[in-house]
Design a protein around this motif. Structure first.
Motif, PDB file in Angstrom:
ATOM      1  N   ILE A  55       0.949  -0.960  -0.154  1.00 19.86           N
ATOM      2  CA  ILE A  55       0.045  -0.033  -0.015  1.00 19.86           C
ATOM      3  C   ILE A  55       0.754   1.373  -0.078  1.00 19.86           C
ATOM      4  CG2 ILE A  55      -1.601   1.423   1.275  1.00 19.86           C
ATOM      5  CD1 ILE A  55      -2.835  -1.234   2.183  1.00 19.86           C
ATOM      6  N   LEU A  56       1.906   1.288   0.890  1.00 15.60           N
ATOM      7  CA  LEU A  56       2.799   2.288   0.917  1.00 15.60           C
ATOM      8  C   LEU A  56       3.387   2.567  -0.566  1.00 15.60           C
ATOM      9  CD1 LEU A  56       4.192   4.716   2.320  1.00 15.60           C
ATOM     10  CD2 LEU A  56       5.848   3.080   3.087  1.00 15.60           C
ATOM     11  N   GLN A  57       3.863   1.720  -1.114  1.00 15.85           N
ATOM     12  CA  GLN A  57       4.371   1.901  -2.569  1.00 15.85           C
ATOM     13  C   GLN A  57       3.285   2.342  -3.488  1.00 15.85           C
ATOM     14  OE1 GLN A  57       6.468  -1.682  -4.087  1.00 15.85           O
ATOM     15  NE2 GLN A  57       7.379  -0.287  -5.449  1.00 15.85           N
ATOM     16  N   VAL A  58       2.240   1.636  -3.522  1.00 12.73           N
ATOM     17  CA  VAL A  58       1.324   2.136  -4.648  1.00 12.73           C
ATOM     18  C   VAL A  58       1.077   3.506  -4.251  1.00 12.73           C
ATOM     19  CG1 VAL A  58      -1.023   1.819  -5.282  1.00 12.73           C
ATOM     20  CG2 VAL A  58       0.275  -0.020  -4.758  1.00 12.73           C
ATOM     21  N   ILE A  59       0.858   3.952  -3.140  1.00 10.33           N
ATOM     22  CA  ILE A  59       0.111   5.302  -2.638  1.00 10.33           C
ATOM     23  C   ILE A  59       1.414   6.377  -3.166  1.00 10.33           C
ATOM     24  CG2 ILE A  59       0.381   7.028  -0.920  1.00 10.33           C
ATOM     25  CD1 ILE A  59      -1.065   4.996   0.761  1.00 10.33           C
ATOM     26  N   ILE A  60       2.843   6.011  -2.697  1.00  9.45           N
ATOM     27  CA  ILE A  60       3.669   6.872  -3.302  1.00  9.45           C
ATOM     28  C   ILE A  60       3.917   6.927  -4.770  1.00  9.45           C
ATOM     29  CG2 ILE A  60       6.226   7.328  -3.218  1.00  9.45           C
ATOM     30  CD1 ILE A  60       6.213   6.238  -0.293  1.00  9.45           C
ATOM     31  N   ASP A  61       3.857   5.782  -5.492  1.00 14.76           N
ATOM     32  CA  ASP A  61       3.798   5.736  -6.788  1.00 14.76           C
ATOM     33  C   ASP A  61       2.849   6.489  -7.443  1.00 14.76           C
ATOM     34  OD1 ASP A  61       6.097   4.298  -7.475  1.00 14.76           O
ATOM     35  OD2 ASP A  61       5.115   2.398  -7.116  1.00 14.76           O
ATOM     36  N   ASP A  62       1.431   6.369  -6.774  1.00 17.93           N
ATOM     37  CA  ASP A  62       0.581   7.038  -7.368  1.00 17.93           C
ATOM     38  C   ASP A  62       0.767   8.640  -7.259  1.00 17.93           C
ATOM     39  OD1 ASP A  62      -2.439   6.525  -8.314  1.00 17.93           O
ATOM     40  OD2 ASP A  62      -2.608   8.084  -7.066  1.00 17.93           O
ATOM     41  N   PHE A  63       1.123   9.108  -5.944  1.00 19.21           N
ATOM     42  CA  PHE A  63       1.330  10.447  -5.845  1.00 19.21           C
ATOM     43  C   PHE A  63       2.563  11.272  -6.700  1.00 19.21           C
ATOM     44  CE2 PHE A  63       2.988  14.166  -3.503  1.00 19.21           C
ATOM     45  CZ  PHE A  63       1.817  14.775  -3.403  1.00 19.21           C
ATOM     46  N   ILE A  64       3.329  10.340  -6.657  1.00 13.91           N
ATOM     47  CA  ILE A  64       4.552  10.963  -7.702  1.00 13.91           C
ATOM     48  C   ILE A  64       3.999  11.117  -9.131  1.00 13.91           C
ATOM     49  CG2 ILE A  64       6.528   9.998  -8.976  1.00 13.91           C
ATOM     50  CD1 ILE A  64       7.463   8.705  -6.310  1.00 13.91           C
ATOM     51  N   ASP A  65       3.117  10.274  -9.503  1.00 14.63           N
ATOM     52  CA  ASP A  65       2.540  10.361 -10.724  1.00 14.63           C
ATOM     53  C   ASP A  65       1.536  11.230 -10.866  1.00 14.63           C
ATOM     54  OD1 ASP A  65       2.689   9.171 -13.339  1.00 14.63           O
ATOM     55  OD2 ASP A  65       0.147   8.626 -12.908  1.00 14.63           O
ATOM     56  N   SER A  66       0.661  11.648  -9.843  1.00 15.36           N
ATOM     57  CA  SER A  66      -0.553  12.577 -10.093  1.00 15.36           C
ATOM     58  C   SER A  66      -0.394  13.608  -9.347  1.00 15.36           C
ATOM     59  CB  SER A  66      -1.778  11.943  -9.653  1.00 15.36           C
ATOM     60  OG  SER A  66      -1.688  11.777  -8.124  1.00 15.36           O
TER      61      SER A  66
END
Lengths: 350, 350
Positions: A16-27
């Motif tokens: 979850i942490l990873q996905v959140i960060i990936d997502d935030f970095i992207d969006s």
DNA sequence: ATTAGCACTCAGGAGTTAAGAGTGCTAACA
DNA sequence: TGTTAGCACTCTTAACTCCTGAGTGCTAAT
């Protein structure tokens, strides 16, 4: 950057942490539980994810911008992400462009550095800063003075690395042009092969005496040439894509832009930051930076080497919301290329 | 820029127009009748001034940003102001800094241009663009090839103006180093004194033949050197203080900043704008500019000369609300200085 | 342990209001 | 006849309120 306590996260928390960060970095937008629960690789309900997020926040990896907003990675979160959540970097294709340029051997090292700074910024939309090679190994190849007219001349200094420094000057009436010639001859004889950084020293100890013997009105001419030879700042800073960073949504505020640009003008300060960077890749996130001016940015540095010695530093400056994975692999690749390029220029000294 | 009809303004209208424009240039805020009536040199009531302002607006010299706002100069207003309302310029003190640098004779012309661009921008907080001298008069002084190692060398080209161009390259296996030397000798003999812009021509007609006679495996080496000698773009663009313009209140909008910076990156376009500028000082206000990208900015150009021939152009780009008086006198001064500097470098050809 | 449901919070946009700066016009004045 | 005072009117700007949507935390059911 080790904390005393080792924090254990469950497998799911990690994901979850990873996905959140990936997502935030992207969006660049806070990410909420609902949106996450819809992702294919997260087969949990929004509520479950909310619970996990609350835990991650308690542990300090996530933050909220306000009570009812989605979560945003904290600096600690980014730190954990960089240290543990991004896999080994693969040498990226993008670097090939530079590889070709370097292999060509057609350019001086300095030009390569300049281009690298630009390409790097182009590829990432962050601002790149490269600290040019320090001149420990650089030695003098030749000094030449070429008269342009009765009253002016150009002095050219070449190093063993192909670096060329030149300066025009007017010849003062008092200086005899044959004296100049003599002086240059002496210098060439004695200074050839001397490391650039020792030039001043040698100039004073050995050469000065010698010249005084041979040349009339020596003082004047000597001062003149010295000013040129003892070159300004031995380390140069190359900045690429200062305005590329305007593409980043965090620079949506005129004041931020202004203060960013004023910071970039303080080259000394920048150079100091980079000089202190250690070997290898180093990531400094937000407040981890010691310099106030970049406490809300992230800085990634990588150094390039010659025979193990640190020679110069490549850096990339961007928002803390940075594409760490991509950037780190790019920097690793580039640092390798630069090290190779160094080698190409320095291998056959004479 | 002459309109068919000559517009007659009363003495008072002239004064009011001038004061309004001066005030707006200074404050960047629409100026109202009340504030004006308080000025010492305007002993009229607010109502009177309102009437005059209404007339000036009808004539097209002033505008309102909205029905009940104060007045703002229109482009036509600025045009009138520039043409008739600013007195003769006095050579400003600020220029002295540059004067000293130039008189020193310590710098190459190119460096002087670079510094001028920076100083100019520093003094005005606008962005300066300088088109470097065209090389009609520039001739070749010397070509030199200096081996750095078995496989690499640096080529240095010096012009009569003290300009130095250099490039490193690796020596292909096939090329014999003594051939290289021969080649350079021939070139020096034949090309010395040839204008830079004719270099390519002469290279093909005279030199090529000659070389073919003396040198084995001529083609390869020749191509190699040619690429270097036929130098890239003959005219260079120097930009100073790209980010100084952020100080201007009209750049209070992130989009404007972005589009400004993207425009500044199109160097070709800029160069074209400047190339078309005529002799002397030229002021182009807002939509008078033919290029869309700067239709909401003002551009001031001044050229510097050599024996009457146009050699290069200095330009300053800023908001239409520009300190025309100050800027114009600065530019006149600078253009004189540059002309002098040109003279210093070009006078004693040999 | 997971999830559905619900009350709660907050940012951000839309609409409203009040203050202030400025105008245009008219009528009085010199 | 040119100038000025006065007044109604306009429009921007900032502050305030209201409303919606996204998101949360908690509780109870699964």
């Amino acid at each position: 950057m080790l904390t005393g306590v080792i924090i254990m996260l469950t497998e799911r928390q990690l994901i979850i942490l990873q996905v959140i960060i990936d997502d935030f970095i992207d969006s660049a937008r806070p990410v909420g539980s609902r949106a996450l629960s819809k992702k294919a690789n997260l087969p949990y309900s929004a509520a479950t994810i909310r619970n996990e997020m609350a835990d991650l926040e308690e542990l300090g990896f996530l933050e909220k911008t306000h009570t009812s907003s989605g979560r945003v990675p904290s600096e600690k979160g980014y730190r954990y992400y960089v240290d543990h959540l991004i896999g080994p970097s693969t040498n990226p294709n993008e670097i090939r462009i530079l590889e070709d340029i370097i292999q060509d051997g057609f350019f001086e090292f300095e030009q390569i550095v300049q281009m690298s700074a630009e390409v790097l910024s182009e590829l990432t939309n962050y601002t790149s800063i490269i600290l040019g090679p320090e001149m420990f190994e650089t030695t003098l190849k030749q000094i030449q003075i070429l008269p342009l007219s009765d009253h002016s001349a150009v002095a050219i200094l070449v190093t063993n690395t192909g670096h060329v420094e030149h300066r025009s000057f007017t010849i003062p009436e008092k200086i005899n042009s044959s004296d100049l010639e003599k002086m240059v001859n002496i210098m060439n004889e004695r200074l050839k092969g001397v490391p650039i950084i020792k030039l001043q020293e040698v100039l004073h100890t050995e050469i000065a005496l010698l010249m005084r013997m041979y040349i009339d009105d020596f003082e004047k001419s000597f001062d003149y040439l010295k000013a040129f030879i003892v070159t300004d700042n031995p380390v140069k800073l190359y900045i690429g894509g200062k305005s590329n960073i305007l593409m980043q949504p965090e620079f949506n505020d005129v004041d931020k832009i202004r203060s960013f640009f004023t910071m970039m003008e303080k080259e000394n300060e920048l150079a100091n930051i980079l000089k202190n960077s250690k070997n290898g890749i180093e990531v400094t996130i937000g407040n981890e930076n010691e310099v106030d001016a970049i406490k809300d940015l992230s800085l990634i540095t990588a150094s390039y080497h010659m025979a193990g010695d640190h020679m110069g530093t490549i850096a990339l400056l961007g928002p803390t919301r940075m594409e760490y994975k991509k950037v780190i692999s790019l920097m690793k690749g580039l640092s390798n290329e630069m090290t190779d390029a160094m080698y190409m220029w320095y291998r056959n000294d004479d």
